[in-house]
Design a protein around this motif. Structure first.
Motif, PDB file in Angstrom:
ATOM      1  N   LEU A 106      -7.503  44.557 -56.269  1.00 48.77           N
ATOM      2  CA  LEU A 106      -6.707  45.088 -55.847  1.00 48.77           C
ATOM      3  C   LEU A 106      -6.621  46.797 -55.680  1.00 48.77           C
ATOM      4  O   LEU A 106      -6.875  47.470 -55.640  1.00 48.77           O
ATOM      5  CB  LEU A 106      -4.868  45.037 -56.815  1.00 48.77           C
ATOM      6  CG  LEU A 106      -3.717  45.973 -56.119  1.00 48.77           C
ATOM      7  CD1 LEU A 106      -3.904  45.967 -54.281  1.00 48.77           C
ATOM      8  CD2 LEU A 106      -2.478  45.649 -56.572  1.00 48.77           C
ATOM      9  N   TYR A 107      -6.981  47.508 -57.764  1.00 49.61           N
ATOM     10  CA  TYR A 107      -7.687  47.960 -58.014  1.00 49.61           C
ATOM     11  C   TYR A 107      -9.612  48.760 -56.975  1.00 49.61           C
ATOM     12  O   TYR A 107      -9.019  49.542 -56.616  1.00 49.61           O
ATOM     13  CB  TYR A 107      -8.124  48.286 -59.421  1.00 49.61           C
ATOM     14  CG  TYR A 107      -6.607  48.832 -60.621  1.00 49.61           C
ATOM     15  CD1 TYR A 107      -5.349  49.382 -59.973  1.00 49.61           C
ATOM     16  CD2 TYR A 107      -6.303  48.121 -61.583  1.00 49.61           C
ATOM     17  CE1 TYR A 107      -4.519  49.624 -60.924  1.00 49.61           C
ATOM     18  CE2 TYR A 107      -5.037  47.354 -62.155  1.00 49.61           C
ATOM     19  CZ  TYR A 107      -3.938  48.473 -61.353  1.00 49.61           C
ATOM     20  OH  TYR A 107      -3.158  48.902 -62.816  1.00 49.61           O
ATOM     21  N   ASP A 108      -9.919  47.802 -56.986  1.00 48.97           N
ATOM     22  CA  ASP A 108     -11.331  47.831 -55.998  1.00 48.97           C
ATOM     23  C   ASP A 108     -10.714  48.957 -54.534  1.00 48.97           C
ATOM     24  O   ASP A 108     -11.092  49.797 -54.526  1.00 48.97           O
ATOM     25  CB  ASP A 108     -12.290  46.709 -55.628  1.00 48.97           C
ATOM     26  CG  ASP A 108     -12.319  46.375 -57.420  1.00 48.97           C
ATOM     27  OD1 ASP A 108     -12.954  47.909 -58.057  1.00 48.97           O
ATOM     28  OD2 ASP A 108     -12.903  45.206 -56.770  1.00 48.97           O
ATOM     29  N   ASP A 147      -9.937  52.586 -50.401  1.00 50.34           N
ATOM     30  CA  ASP A 147      -9.256  52.404 -48.778  1.00 50.34           C
ATOM     31  C   ASP A 147      -8.189  53.848 -49.356  1.00 50.34           C
ATOM     32  O   ASP A 147      -7.434  53.839 -48.779  1.00 50.34           O
ATOM     33  CB  ASP A 147      -8.795  50.918 -49.034  1.00 50.34           C
ATOM     34  CG  ASP A 147      -9.646  50.128 -48.639  1.00 50.34           C
ATOM     35  OD1 ASP A 147     -10.672  50.198 -48.431  1.00 50.34           O
ATOM     36  OD2 ASP A 147      -9.283  48.605 -48.919  1.00 50.34           O
ATOM     37  N   LEU A 148      -7.961  53.968 -50.418  1.00 58.05           N
ATOM     38  CA  LEU A 148      -6.655  55.181 -51.046  1.00 58.05           C
ATOM     39  C   LEU A 148      -7.308  55.967 -51.080  1.00 58.05           C
ATOM     40  O   LEU A 148      -7.607  57.520 -50.300  1.00 58.05           O
ATOM     41  CB  LEU A 148      -5.455  54.526 -52.104  1.00 58.05           C
ATOM     42  CG  LEU A 148      -4.130  55.211 -51.964  1.00 58.05           C
ATOM     43  CD1 LEU A 148      -3.802  55.045 -50.792  1.00 58.05           C
ATOM     44  CD2 LEU A 148      -3.478  54.434 -53.178  1.00 58.05           C
ATOM     45  N   PHE A 149      -8.099  56.360 -52.248  1.00 63.63           N
ATOM     46  CA  PHE A 149      -7.603  57.690 -53.333  1.00 63.63           C
ATOM     47  C   PHE A 149      -9.980  57.832 -51.942  1.00 63.63           C
ATOM     48  O   PHE A 149     -10.059  59.141 -51.905  1.00 63.63           O
ATOM     49  CB  PHE A 149      -8.995  57.142 -54.740  1.00 63.63           C
ATOM     50  CG  PHE A 149      -7.903  57.196 -54.898  1.00 63.63           C
ATOM     51  CD1 PHE A 149      -6.349  56.805 -54.698  1.00 63.63           C
ATOM     52  CD2 PHE A 149      -8.034  56.334 -57.280  1.00 63.63           C
ATOM     53  CE1 PHE A 149      -4.903  57.003 -55.709  1.00 63.63           C
ATOM     54  CE2 PHE A 149      -6.952  56.017 -57.797  1.00 63.63           C
ATOM     55  CZ  PHE A 149      -5.926  56.348 -57.473  1.00 63.63           C
ATOM     56  N   ASN A 190      -8.945  65.606 -48.051  1.00 63.45           N
ATOM     57  CA  ASN A 190      -8.828  66.118 -48.490  1.00 63.45           C
ATOM     58  C   ASN A 190      -8.695  65.789 -50.030  1.00 63.45           C
ATOM     59  O   ASN A 190      -7.258  66.509 -50.010  1.00 63.45           O
ATOM     60  CB  ASN A 190      -7.953  66.999 -47.900  1.00 63.45           C
ATOM     61  CG  ASN A 190      -8.078  67.733 -46.432  1.00 63.45           C
ATOM     62  OD1 ASN A 190      -9.369  67.770 -46.541  1.00 63.45           O
ATOM     63  ND2 ASN A 190      -7.959  67.739 -45.230  1.00 63.45           N
ATOM     64  N   THR A 191      -8.301  64.742 -49.942  1.00 65.87           N
ATOM     65  CA  THR A 191      -7.647  63.940 -51.549  1.00 65.87           C
ATOM     66  C   THR A 191      -8.812  64.614 -52.646  1.00 65.87           C
ATOM     67  O   THR A 191      -9.557  64.935 -52.251  1.00 65.87           O
ATOM     68  CB  THR A 191      -7.468  63.011 -52.218  1.00 65.87           C
ATOM     69  OG1 THR A 191      -8.762  61.820 -52.249  1.00 65.87           O
ATOM     70  CG2 THR A 191      -6.353  62.329 -50.369  1.00 65.87           C
ATOM     71  N   ILE A 192      -8.078  65.022 -54.260  1.00 66.70           N
ATOM     72  CA  ILE A 192      -9.241  65.211 -55.254  1.00 66.70           C
ATOM     73  C   ILE A 192      -9.993  64.501 -55.043  1.00 66.70           C
ATOM     74  O   ILE A 192     -10.751  64.471 -55.852  1.00 66.70           O
ATOM     75  CB  ILE A 192      -8.470  65.122 -56.205  1.00 66.70           C
ATOM     76  CG1 ILE A 192      -7.380  64.041 -56.691  1.00 66.70           C
ATOM     77  CG2 ILE A 192      -7.112  66.579 -56.047  1.00 66.70           C
ATOM     78  CD1 ILE A 192      -7.060  64.139 -58.738  1.00 66.70           C
ATOM     79  N   PHE A 193     -10.199  63.201 -54.524  1.00 64.87           N
ATOM     80  CA  PHE A 193     -10.898  61.888 -54.493  1.00 64.87           C
ATOM     81  C   PHE A 193     -11.671  61.058 -53.470  1.00 64.87           C
ATOM     82  O   PHE A 193     -13.026  61.046 -53.573  1.00 64.87           O
ATOM     83  CB  PHE A 193     -11.063  60.795 -55.240  1.00 64.87           C
ATOM     84  CG  PHE A 193      -9.838  60.693 -56.029  1.00 64.87           C
ATOM     85  CD1 PHE A 193      -9.989  60.460 -57.430  1.00 64.87           C
ATOM     86  CD2 PHE A 193      -8.000  60.771 -55.714  1.00 64.87           C
ATOM     87  CE1 PHE A 193      -8.831  60.860 -58.064  1.00 64.87           C
ATOM     88  CE2 PHE A 193      -6.709  60.826 -56.523  1.00 64.87           C
ATOM     89  CZ  PHE A 193      -7.511  60.353 -57.745  1.00 64.87           C
ATOM     90  N   ILE A 245      -1.014  64.519 -53.539  1.00 63.37           N
ATOM     91  CA  ILE A 245      -3.069  63.887 -53.958  1.00 63.37           C
ATOM     92  C   ILE A 245      -3.188  63.344 -53.339  1.00 63.37           C
ATOM     93  O   ILE A 245      -4.322  63.067 -52.848  1.00 63.37           O
ATOM     94  CB  ILE A 245      -2.491  62.680 -55.054  1.00 63.37           C
ATOM     95  CG1 ILE A 245      -2.454  63.829 -57.145  1.00 63.37           C
ATOM     96  CG2 ILE A 245      -4.127  62.299 -55.772  1.00 63.37           C
ATOM     97  CD1 ILE A 245      -2.392  62.131 -58.333  1.00 63.37           C
ATOM     98  N   LEU A 246      -2.237  62.536 -52.511  1.00 64.07           N
ATOM     99  CA  LEU A 246      -2.588  62.294 -51.146  1.00 64.07           C
ATOM    100  C   LEU A 246      -2.432  62.656 -49.486  1.00 64.07           C
ATOM    101  O   LEU A 246      -2.838  62.178 -48.632  1.00 64.07           O
ATOM    102  CB  LEU A 246      -2.076  60.415 -51.076  1.00 64.07           C
ATOM    103  CG  LEU A 246      -1.993  59.033 -52.227  1.00 64.07           C
ATOM    104  CD1 LEU A 246      -1.904  57.970 -52.048  1.00 64.07           C
ATOM    105  CD2 LEU A 246      -2.751  59.177 -52.422  1.00 64.07           C
TER     106      LEU A 246
END
Length: 546
Positions: free
Chosen positions: A381-383, A388-390, A395-398, A338-339
């Protein structure tokens, strides 16, 4: 010029690196000015670091005046935050300036040192060194071997002092303020006391206190909403020459202290076990760890993975940084599939290894990210995770999440594991058939823990998610904000999830199942009520998105 720009700077300029020294500044209002004056005396021009030093000069000019304008601005949270950032710039840049000056002075010494004329090299005789001459220098150890040797020596010293004598650090901010002012600390988002809403139900006048029980998850009265109980200042501490202990939680310690961090009354790490010095020492140059207490599927996805967002920029910019992850196939798949982080950067932490095969890691440069309280991650944190991550990693799915429509025609059913010992749905096939008949225009996707990359992509597309309460619902961390979630729950359930779902911004509904407990092995669910709740959730979601 300097003083005129300070007011606009306070409100507009955003910085990431600052430290919590507001208390010190309040007690000593001349501190910021004194640091600024001292810093300007340090400015040295006409060397290769002059641009850096000149930038420091600009920042010191602003920071030196902060005490004269900050006191009157403490009436609002925004002003307090900006004033704190402004004031503490002086301390961080003064530390950096000291490092710059030390480097420059060292280079000047080397530049001015008398040159030694080198003698031409003589090839050694094939038969060996000539008698009476020095033997050739021994080969230099490779980096990993020399670091491991240093770590083993330091660990022996710690062992002689006794692990139980290490000073316990429960709060990183207090540690910097009280004991270690030179600790490099980056302060990030300040979590706020967002409201956490209880789940919705189609049952009118439902008795929440009777079903969820008073005291469950420290909730004394299940009213409409509750404040987030564990707001904290998210941070990243940079530590040098530390160890990661074997055991349950990858506790970080060094020669003097053990980071047994607490968030509220929740302890996130356990003290290093007594057999730590007997373990094999493995050296790592640069490392960030997402491991903390409870290294299982659900806690990894909902609590540990989001922490990586706090250092997303670092792990992208510096591929030498390795990542410590729990020994879970899901964790390996998330990072590699994923990452898109290569497997050679992952270090697996095996929980509760036997003493004879345990590992103590010695880390030269450790990035310690703030902990996530069990069952209570923050919405901030989820924001950060989504932003910043997804969305930012290539090239991630997000990466192209904006290409997806606002609503989708997909229902995702998250199934319990076939080998689960609790809360298996006995009439699952009847429930799935009813869902297909009731929502013929929707695609019904049934998922379990097979392929986390496929699960994540389906969750991002989901128009509604439904399933029995438990770790099987953890993949909703990959769902879009606002996605309806219908959670089937027996009486007196574990409710760690309700905080997670709320922090994720999901539209949380639940179906109460009377006569069963959280530990019940098999549960027969009210099929009609599940479908009716799904209908209500979809209708409410359609209203909010049109």
């Amino acid at each position: 010029m300097c003083f005129k720009s300070i007011l606009s700077y306070l409100f507009l300029y955003q910085v990431d690196e600052y430290v919590d020294i507001l208390t010190t500044l309040i007690h000593d209002p001349e501190y910021a000015r004194e640091i600024g004056m001292r810093a300007r005396r340090h400015i040295i021009s006409n060397h290769h670091l002059d641009q850096t030093v000149q930038q420091l000069k600009v920042e010191f000019c602003k920071a030196a005046h902060v005490h004269s304008v900050s006191a009157s601005l403490y009436g609002s949270q925004m002003s307090r935050d900006n004033s704190l950032e402004m004031a503490t710039l002086s301390l961080e840049y003064q530390r950096l300036c000291d490092q710059v000056i030390a480097q420059w002075l060292h280079q000047q010494e080397l530049k001015n040192a008398p040159k030694v004329q080198q003698q031409p090299a003589v090839s050694p005789s094939p038969a060996g060194p000539t008698p009476g001459t020095a033997s050739p220098s021994p080969p230099v150890l490779d980096t990993s071997s020399s670091d491991a040797a240093l770590g083993a020596m330091m660990l022996r010293n710690v062992s002689q002092q006794g692990l139980h004598n290490l000073r316990v650090v429960s709060d990183v901010l207090k540690e910097k303020q009280t004991y270690d002012p030179n600790m490099r600390l980056t302060l990030l988002t300040q979590e706020k006391q967002n409201r956490r809403h209880r789940p919705k139900t189609i049952i009118k006048d439902f008795n929440f206190n009777s079903f969820f029980r008073v005291g469950n998850d420290n909730i004394r009265d299940w009213v409409e909403s509750h404040p987030y109980m564990y707001p904290q200042q998210e941070n990243v501490a940079w530590l040098k020459n530390v160890f990661i202990a074997p055991g349950k939680s990858a506790t970080i310690f060094d020669a003097n202290r053990s980071f047994v961090i607490q968030v509220g009354e929740k302890t996130m790490y356990t003290p290093p076990p007594s057999h730590t010095p007997q373990c094999k020492v493995v050296a790592i140059r640069k490392l960030v760890s997402v491991v903390q207490m409870y290294n299982v599927y659900g806690h990894f996805l909902s609590e540990q993975l989001p922490r990586l967002a706090l250092v997303a920029d670092r792990i992208q910019d510096d591929t030498a940084i390795k990542i410590l992850i729990p020994d879970l196939e899901t964790a390996r798949s998330v990072f590699t599939q994923i990452l898109n982080i290569t497997a050679d950067r992952l270090v697996t932490y095996k929980v509760s290894e036997p003493t004879e095969s345990c590992t103590t890691y010695f880390v030269k440069d450790m990035y310690m990210v703030s902990s996530t309280p069990t069952g209570h991650p923050s919405s901030e944190l989820y924001d950060s995770m989504r932003r910043d991550l997804f969305s930012s990693l290539p090239n991630t799915i997000f990466a192209h999440h904006h290409d997806h429509p606002a609503t989708t025609r997909t229902i995702v059913f998250l199934r319990r594991d076939s080998n689960a010992n609790e809360r298996r749905i006995t009439n699952e096939e009847e429930l799935l058939a009813k869902i297909r008949d009731t929502f013929p225009s929707y695609d019904l996707i049934v998922l379990h823990r097979d392929n986390i990359a496929y699960i994540a992509s389906m969750m991002w597309r989901a128009g509604l998610v439904v399933g029995m309460t438990g770790h099987n619902l953890a993949p909703v961390v990959f769902a879009r904000p606002g996605t309806p979630l219908v959670e089937i729950m027996p009486e007196n359930p574990w409710v760690h999830g309700w905080g997670v779902w709320t922090a994720l911004g999901l539209d949380h509904w639940f179906v109460p199942v009377m006569g069963y407990q959280h530990a019940s092995k098999d549960i027969t669910v009210p099929v009609d009520m599940v479908v009716q709740t799904m209908t209500a959730a979809l209708e409410a979601h359609a209203t909010t998105t049109t």
